[in-house]
Design an enzyme around this catalytic site. Structure first.
Site, PDB file in Angstrom:
ATOM      1  N   HIS A 151      44.592  89.643  58.997  1.00  0.00           N
ATOM      2  CA  HIS A 151      45.749  90.543  58.976  1.00  0.00           C
ATOM      3  C   HIS A 151      46.263  90.779  60.390  1.00  0.00           C
ATOM      4  CE1 HIS A 151      45.319  91.522  54.752  1.00  0.00           C
ATOM      5  NE2 HIS A 151      44.021  91.662  54.943  1.00  0.00           N
TER       6      HIS A 151
ATOM      7  N   ALA B 166      22.010  86.429  60.077  1.00  0.00           N
ATOM      8  CA  ALA B 166      22.523  87.259  58.991  1.00  0.00           C
ATOM      9  C   ALA B 166      23.368  88.391  59.561  1.00  0.00           C
ATOM     10  CB  ALA B 166      21.364  87.817  58.173  1.00  0.00           C
TER      11      ALA B 166
ATOM     12  N   ARG C  21      20.174  81.897  71.864  1.00  0.00           N
ATOM     13  CA  ARG C  21      19.243  80.806  72.167  1.00  0.00           C
ATOM     14  C   ARG C  21      20.028  79.500  72.035  1.00  0.00           C
ATOM     15  NH1 ARG C  21      14.841  82.262  69.530  1.00  0.00           N
ATOM     16  NH2 ARG C  21      13.568  82.674  71.360  1.00  0.00           N
TER      17      ARG C  21
END
Length: 281
Positions: free
Chosen positions: A134, A181, A204
């Site tokens: 948006h 996650a 990493r």
């Protein structure tokens, strides 16, 4: 205190439960979408062995969606090409999945402009990938009524995208990248990197000169020997702790248990099974 009354007695309830489960399993098998049984969906391309699990999520713009071979699309996964159904989007595919892609349950891939996912990418559940965002330039106009901005998304082969990650428009993710996650990814991510956070940053990375930096904290997994078959692996997993302990004892010593007590296999059975696991030369 009065006892609660069960509507079903035990055996009718079990019977009804089995019928419901069997019916749902039939619906899942019958409702899944494959190249041989596409149902109402007509994808621009769909490779051998690819399956969309039932129940499906929102799917439209299928002529501009190309799915590679041996892909697994979980339940309630949304796949869309274009801003809305019924648009003419030109001759080229908008959403392209390589071979062996796995999309976890409840994930969304919103391709209002080009979204490309490389082969052998694995996505956890509820991942959100979009090529549209948006805009809010006009402070007097509701954001939902302002024309959105679009930017292509590209995810390289061999990536792992963790549960609940968000891939924003313009993201360019390299090869063999791990997205943690809940990470929110924008911009460019180099090959062989691990990114985490919102916004995501590299935590990493592997390079040919330095290897993994920072160094990995866990040892690398031992690869399965060449030539070992799935049947042999299943046989190995069937060995219980007692059999493994017996194999580890010095030659000539039996288990420290009086004969006849407890379950045990005949002497040498575990060893024979381990010998069977040796790959053929």
């Amino acid at each position: 205190m009065p006892k609660s009354r069960n509507t079903f007695s035990s055996w009718p309830r079990r019977l009804a439960q089995r019928a419901v489960h069997a019916g749902w399993a039939w619906a899942q098998r019958t409702g899944s979408v494959t190249a041989e049984h596409p149902g109402r969906l007509r994808f621009g391309a769909m490779g051998t062995g690819t399956r969309l699990a039932f129940p499906l999520g929102t799917v439209f713009g299928e002529p501009w969606i190309h799915l590679g071979a041996h892909c697994i699309i979980g339940e309630q996964v949304t796949l869309t090409a274009g801003l809305m159904p019924g648009l003419e989007l030109g001759p080229d595919p908008i959403l392209r999945l390589g071979d062996g892609v796995v999309l976890g349950r409840g994930s969304h891939v919103i391709a209002d402009t080009t979204v490309t996912i490389g082969s052998d990418c694995y996505f956890g559940p509820y991942v959100y990938i979009t090529s549209t965002n948006h805009s809010y330039d006009d402070p007097h106009e509701p954001i939902g009524k302002q024309w959105p901005r679009m930017d292509p998304v590209e995810i390289g082969p061999g990536c792992w995208i963790g549960t609940g990650a968000v891939i924003l428009p313009g993201a360019r993710i390299g090869r063999n990248v791990v997205v943690a996650a809940g990470a929110v990814v924008r911009g460019t991510v180099p090959d062989h990197a691990v990114v985490a956070g919102a916004p995501a940053r590299v935590v990493r990375r592997w390079t040919p000169d330095e290897g993994w930096q920072p160094p990995l904290r866990t040892p690398a997994p031992v690869p399965i020997p060449k030539g070992v078959t799935p049947e042999q692996l299943r046989a190995l997993s069937a060995l219980d702790e007692e059999a493994v302990a017996r194999l580890a004892e010095p030659a000539g010593e039996g288990p420290h248990r009086p004969a006849g007590e407890g379950p045990h296999r005949p002497a040498g059975e575990g060893a024979n099974r381990l010998v069977e696991l040796e790959p053929e030369s």
